[in-house]
Motif scaffolding. Structure first.
Motif, PDB file in Angstrom:
ATOM      1  N   ARG A  48       0.835  -1.211   0.000  1.00 45.43           N
ATOM      2  CA  ARG A  48       0.000   0.000   0.000  1.00 45.43           C
ATOM      3  C   ARG A  48       0.863   1.252   0.000  1.00 45.43           C
ATOM      4  O   ARG A  48       0.622   2.204  -0.746  1.00 45.43           O
ATOM      5  N   LEU A  49       1.906   1.253   0.818  1.00 49.31           N
ATOM      6  CA  LEU A  49       2.750   2.442   0.958  1.00 49.31           C
ATOM      7  C   LEU A  49       3.421   2.805  -0.345  1.00 49.31           C
ATOM      8  O   LEU A  49       3.336   3.940  -0.812  1.00 49.31           O
ATOM      9  N   ILE A  87       4.565   5.502  -5.700  1.00 47.18           N
ATOM     10  CA  ILE A  87       4.950   5.459  -7.110  1.00 47.18           C
ATOM     11  C   ILE A  87       3.963   6.198  -8.001  1.00 47.18           C
ATOM     12  O   ILE A  87       4.274   6.655  -9.085  1.00 47.18           O
ATOM     13  N   LEU A  88       2.742   6.362  -7.511  1.00 46.94           N
ATOM     14  CA  LEU A  88       1.771   7.139  -8.259  1.00 46.94           C
ATOM     15  C   LEU A  88       1.960   8.633  -8.057  1.00 46.94           C
ATOM     16  O   LEU A  88       1.296   9.451  -8.683  1.00 46.94           O
ATOM     17  N   PRO A 131      12.749   1.691  -2.994  1.00 50.31           N
ATOM     18  CA  PRO A 131      11.929   0.952  -3.960  1.00 50.31           C
ATOM     19  C   PRO A 131      11.410   1.783  -5.125  1.00 50.31           C
ATOM     20  O   PRO A 131      11.458   1.340  -6.275  1.00 50.31           O
ATOM     21  N   VAL A 132      10.886   2.988  -4.841  1.00 51.38           N
ATOM     22  CA  VAL A 132      10.343   3.811  -5.917  1.00 51.38           C
ATOM     23  C   VAL A 132      11.453   4.285  -6.843  1.00 51.38           C
ATOM     24  O   VAL A 132      11.361   4.178  -8.079  1.00 51.38           O
ATOM     25  N   GLN A 164       8.199  -6.496  -5.313  1.00 51.38           N
ATOM     26  CA  GLN A 164       6.846  -5.944  -5.330  1.00 51.38           C
ATOM     27  C   GLN A 164       6.211  -6.092  -6.709  1.00 51.38           C
ATOM     28  O   GLN A 164       6.777  -5.661  -7.708  1.00 51.38           O
ATOM     29  N   PRO A 165       5.033  -6.674  -6.787  1.00 49.76           N
ATOM     30  CA  PRO A 165       4.405  -6.902  -8.092  1.00 49.76           C
ATOM     31  C   PRO A 165       4.059  -5.626  -8.850  1.00 49.76           C
ATOM     32  O   PRO A 165       4.008  -5.630 -10.078  1.00 49.76           O
ATOM     33  N   ASP A 166       3.827  -4.522  -8.125  1.00 51.18           N
ATOM     34  CA  ASP A 166       3.489  -3.272  -8.804  1.00 51.18           C
ATOM     35  C   ASP A 166       4.722  -2.451  -9.131  1.00 51.18           C
ATOM     36  O   ASP A 166       4.610  -1.341  -9.646  1.00 51.18           O
TER      37      ASP A 166
END
Length: 430
Positions: free
Chosen positions: A11-12, A17-18, A331-332, A353-355
């Motif tokens: 969720r975080l 990333i959006l 991560p981002v 992370q899948p996304d």
């Protein structure tokens, strides 16, 4: 490794990333960070994108980029000049092999306290092997931003036309060179069978030959040469063999342009170019990356690329600089870095992370080669002392003599050893 619960992390970072502010810094005086990076052709778009994403999350911290410089050696020279004028950048992206060069001069802030306060290397998601590359004398001065490994770029159409099997390429340099000559005979004038990017920054691919044979550039004391052995001589003879095969002497840019134009069958290069090569080839021929050959069971490959370092001196700027370093190596930041370049991510959360990068490598197998070489990575040797950058140029000059046929490996080794040794400081250990 220990991470936050998966649902929470998902969720975080999905929110982050959006570009939505998953975290907004408490009200504080605005800080503008002075940031230096290299290789604008590779990193301009990425750096601008990351700065925008970061400032959306941290509106009290602005990013001001200096004019990027061509490469790691140029960046190091600029930083050393900046030390004299008192105009150091707050954050810089430096070659992994240059950490010791700066620390020896009192430059660079240790990051261990920041890392510990934010949960440690595991919680932040860094691959332990890659995080170790940012250490010097037990302290962390850099975190992996864009890590590269040496690979083979293969034009499958040319190789198959020359009688080679793309799924069963030779694993010895002599055999690869011979295959390259067959390709040249079948393809005709204007085609190069094999090109080895010997002039890569910091003698990186020259070091790759030495370490792939189980050798070392420096002894364990960190300040005495170790390449004057059988592995080192083998590496020099391999370079000499490339020259004897008729390999042209191209610049890095010329070789890359020739490969994407379809006139080089096998290019030995950094994974940093994979994304650009894919875009530039555009499906005009079958393009594959393959692992760099290891010439010994003890063979290893030096991790190339760059780390993010903090040079800010006061506490407030260091904290702001840490937030930026944590973001771009997190991560981002690493998801964006991989999508826009061919480098390996230093952050495992991004990969899982899948996304983020969860399905990236299955869809982009040419990027997967680098990840597969993670277990055999070793350090990119840094020469100590004030002459560190001069030593790089000396090795480069002698390498050019080998690949252009001016001097043999047996002639080169004693002169190379003499010239490098003369530039090393008295041994003080690491």
């Amino acid at each position: 490794m220990s991470y936050r619960p998966k649902a929470f992390v998902y969720r975080l970072f999905t929110v982050a990333i959006l570009g939505t502010a998953a975290f907004v810094s408490p009200a504080a005086a605005e800080v503008t960070l002075d940031v230096l990076y290299t290789t604008p052709g590779t990193f301009n778009t990425l750096q601008q994108d990351l700065a925008k994403r970061f400032t959306e999350l941290h509106p009290d911290i602005k990013i001001k980029f200096r004019n990027p410089v061509a490469g790691y050696e140029e960046a190091a020279q600029q930083i050393l000049r900046d030390q004299l004028t008192g105009r150091l950048p707050d954050v810089a992206f430096n070659g992994i092999n240059q950490i010791g060069l700066f620390v020896a001069r009192g430059l660079g802030a240790p990051l261990d306290e920041f890392i510990a306060k934010d949960g440690g290397v595991d919680k932040l998601g860094y691959y332990p092997t890659l995080a170790e590359l940012g250490k010097w004398k037990g302290k962390t001065y850099g975190l992996p931003f864009a890590v590269s490994t040496p690979v083979l770029y293969v034009n499958a159409d040319l190789v198959e036309k020359g009688g080679g099997n793309i799924n069963d390429l030779p694993r010895a340099w002599g055999e690869l060179t011979a295959l390259g000559k067959k390709v040249e005979s079948s393809a005709g004038a204007g085609v190069t069978g094999l090109y080895f990017q010997w002039e890569q920054t910091g003698n990186w691919l020259v070091q790759s030959l030495v370490t792939s044979r189980g050798g070392y550039m420096l002894k364990s004391d960190g300040c005495s040469i170790a390449f004057n052995d059988a592995a080192g001589l083998w590496a020099l003879k391999t370079l000499e063999g490339f020259g004897k095969s008729g390999m042209p002497n191209l610049s890095l840019a010329q070789a890359r342009q020739s490969f994407v134009a379809g006139s080089v069958a096998i290019l030995v290069d950094s994974t940093s170019y994979v994304a650009a090569a894919d875009r530039q080839i555009g499906g005009r021929f079958k393009f594959r990356t393959m692992a760099f050959p290891l010439a010994s069971e003890a063979g290893r490959l030096p991790a190339g690329g760059n780390v993010a370092m903090v040079f800010a001196t006061d506490a407030a700027r260091r904290q702001a600089a840490w937030e930026y370093v944590k973001f771009v190596t997190g991560p981002v930041g690493q998801t964006q870095m991989v999508n826009l370049t061919g480098y390996m991510p230093g952050n495992e959360i991004a990969v899982k992370q899948p996304d983020m990068l969860g399905g990236f490598y299955e869809k982009n197998p040419n990027h997967k080669t680098s990840i597969a070489q993670l277990p055999v990575l070793t350090e990119w040797a840094a020469f100590p002392g004030d002459n560190s950058l001069k030593i790089i140029e000396v090795i480069k000059s002698h390498t050019e003599g080998l690949v252009t046929g001016r001097r043999s490996a047996e002639e080169t080794m004693p002169v190379l050893v003499k010239d490098v040794t003369a530039l090393l400081p008295a041994c003080a250990g690491r």
